[in-house]
Design an enzyme around this catalytic site. Sequence first.
Site, short mmCIF file in Angstrom:
data_model
loop_
_atom_site.label_atom_id
_atom_site.label_comp_id
_atom_site.label_asym_id
_atom_site.label_seq_id
_atom_site.Cartn_x
_atom_site.Cartn_y
_atom_site.Cartn_z
N ASN A 119 0.98 -1.20 0.19
CA ASN A 119 -0.16 0.01 0.00
C ASN A 119 0.87 1.27 -0.02
OD1 ASN A 119 -2.31 -1.50 -0.13
ND2 ASN A 119 -2.92 -1.34 1.99
N ARG A 143 -1.79 -11.23 -4.53
CA ARG A 143 -2.14 -9.81 -4.95
C ARG A 143 -1.17 -8.97 -3.96
NH1 ARG A 143 -7.76 -7.20 -4.65
NH2 ARG A 143 -6.35 -5.31 -4.72
C1 EPZ Z 1 -6.92 1.73 1.60
O1 EPZ Z 1 -8.14 1.77 1.15
C2 EPZ Z 1 -6.13 0.46 1.63
N1 EPZ Z 1 -5.96 0.06 0.31
C3 EPZ Z 1 -6.89 -0.53 2.30
O2 EPZ Z 1 -6.03 -1.94 2.10
C4 EPZ Z 1 -7.07 -0.36 3.61
O3 EPZ Z 1 -7.82 -1.27 4.38
C5 EPZ Z 1 -7.71 0.84 3.80
O4 EPZ Z 1 -6.93 1.91 3.12
C6 EPZ Z 1 -7.97 1.23 5.20
O5 EPZ Z 1 -6.67 1.55 6.04
C7 EPZ Z 1 -4.97 0.73 -0.51
O6 EPZ Z 1 -4.24 1.54 0.08
C8 EPZ Z 1 -4.63 0.49 -1.77
P1 EPZ Z 1 -10.40 4.25 2.67
P2 EPZ Z 1 -8.96 2.89 0.79
O7 EPZ Z 1 -10.63 5.13 1.57
O8 EPZ Z 1 -7.93 4.03 0.71
C9 EPZ Z 1 -15.05 5.09 3.02
C10 EPZ Z 1 -5.61 -4.35 1.69
O9 EPZ Z 1 -5.97 -5.06 2.23
N2 EPZ Z 1 -14.87 5.70 1.72
O10 EPZ Z 1 -9.36 4.92 3.52
O11 EPZ Z 1 -9.85 2.40 -0.38
C11 EPZ Z 1 -14.74 3.72 2.69
O12 EPZ Z 1 -15.89 3.01 2.33
C12 EPZ Z 1 -6.52 -2.94 1.30
O13 EPZ Z 1 -4.52 -3.81 1.51
C13 EPZ Z 1 -16.15 6.52 1.14
O14 EPZ Z 1 -17.19 6.60 1.85
O15 EPZ Z 1 -9.71 2.88 2.05
C14 EPZ Z 1 -14.37 3.29 4.09
O16 EPZ Z 1 -15.49 2.86 4.78
C15 EPZ Z 1 -7.86 -3.21 1.41
N3 EPZ Z 1 -15.92 7.35 0.12
C16 EPZ Z 1 -13.59 4.28 4.59
O17 EPZ Z 1 -14.08 5.40 3.73
C17 EPZ Z 1 -14.67 7.45 -0.39
O18 EPZ Z 1 -14.73 8.14 -1.58
C18 EPZ Z 1 -12.05 4.14 4.63
O19 EPZ Z 1 -11.69 3.85 3.27
C19 EPZ Z 1 -13.50 6.45 -0.02
C20 EPZ Z 1 -14.03 6.01 0.97
#
Ligand code: EPZ
Length: 431
Positions: free
Chosen positions: A30, A410
């Site tokens: 990440n 992955r």
């Molecule tokens: C990052 O995902 C990581 N992925 C995830 O890792 C990790 O679980 C997550 O951060 C939380 O730490 C990468 O870095 C590629 P978020 P991300 O946006 O950025 C909501 C793994 O296994 N949200 O911080 O997609 C979302 O639904 C993966 O390596 C919105 O509502 O997570 C969630 O509830 C899986 N609208 C919360 O925010 C948006 O536009 C946090 O998600 C964006 C997010």
Amino acid sequence: MESKREVFVVRGTAGKRTLQGSIPVYGAKNAVLKAFAASVLFEDGMTLQNVPAIEDVHRITELLEKSGAQVSFDKKRTYTVLAGKKFDTNLDTTLAKRFRASVVLTGPILARYKKVSFPHPGGCVLGGRPIDVFLSAYEALGVKIVHKSDRYFLTAPKGLQGAIINFRVQSVTGTETIMMAATLAKGVTVLKNAAMEPEIVELANYLNQSGAKIEGAGTPTITITGVKSLRTNNVSYVTMPDRIEAGSFIILASLLGKDVTVTHCEPLHMESLLQHLSMMGVDLTIGKDFVRVRGNAKTKLTSIDVKTHEYPGFPTDIQAPMMIALTQAAGESTVFETIFEDRLRYVESLKIMGADVTTMNPLQVIVRGPRSLRGKELESPDLRAGLAYLIAAGVAEGESIIGMVYNIDRGYEKIEDRLSAIGFSIQRKIL
Ligand code: EPZ
């Protein structure tokens, strides 16, 4: 992808502690995926070191190449990327849909080329995973957005305009993407309610070395003063250790380790996990860049309540491996997943293995332990739960077969070789 049905076959030890030796942690998925996205910002190309050989890295390099970037793999773990003047700003649909981090590319592409089009990103199925945070931030930066035929078309013919952006939720990729977009915007951008993960700090430090002006990464308020262009000046990006991989190895060692040292890691990035494990009774020795775990037949783990939280809280990405530890801990533990709405579904398979887990609601479960687990045939639902299944299979009695190994590949490089090296019985087979 899975036509040959590749699987991992794991022979469990019925809880006996047999693992010994040291296991090195590789570069963080990440972090490095965002660094690949950052490469588009630089006019003089970028070199990335300590890049893990994982499927998501292959996907992002394919995506960059598809858009016309020159990507080369020089020597072990070192890539160079050059995004030149000619760059197709329409991200390939099939590739972009395969992993969430593809959306991060939109920030650098938009900043440098003033337009981008992309499909809704894919990635692990953990719930809705919307991108509203990205879109409203782009609007604030003056971007015109058209959504048609399942594709977003973003344009900013005069370039991005700095703005104050208050994120509705703390989003890791949202913060990274908009932070990168703002590096080349006109004027000052302030990101409020920004995510604070170490990967974001690492990215900001590298961008700053290359001429960006970013202050406050690692805090909830990040201020970016736009500059005209960025150049790496031949300074390489060195990928930081993967704190989730390290944490998963430490949990495995907490359950099955006689004497295991997890090396090449950054314990300061794992404080919450290490605190939880110590409270459960795990014998940990924490060094500058290693964590040693010791145990014997007398070691007893005790229950603890776990609630996931944005960094520096307990990481959602470690929730599934931790669940396996809780099935082996005496007493009643609770797990509360607060980041993703659908990240507990994998517990159904643990119940089939003999775990005593009661689902209270989609976000909360109660785990009673210790319980003996039995080897089973399972399908890896996503990369973190997939690794958790490998740990569960190691703890169980008898043989387990874990399918959908692509999900594990992955994010973890050659996991079978690395786990075998400390005595874990695992083989990759084609069935
Ligand atoms: C990052 O995902 C990581 N992925 C995830 O890792 C990790 O679980 C997550 O951060 C939380 O730490 C990468 O870095 C590629 P978020 P991300 O946006 O950025 C909501 C793994 O296994 N949200 O911080 O997609 C979302 O639904 C993966 O390596 C919105 O509502 O997570 C969630 O509830 C899986 N609208 C919360 O925010 C948006 O536009 C946090 O998600 C964006 C997010």
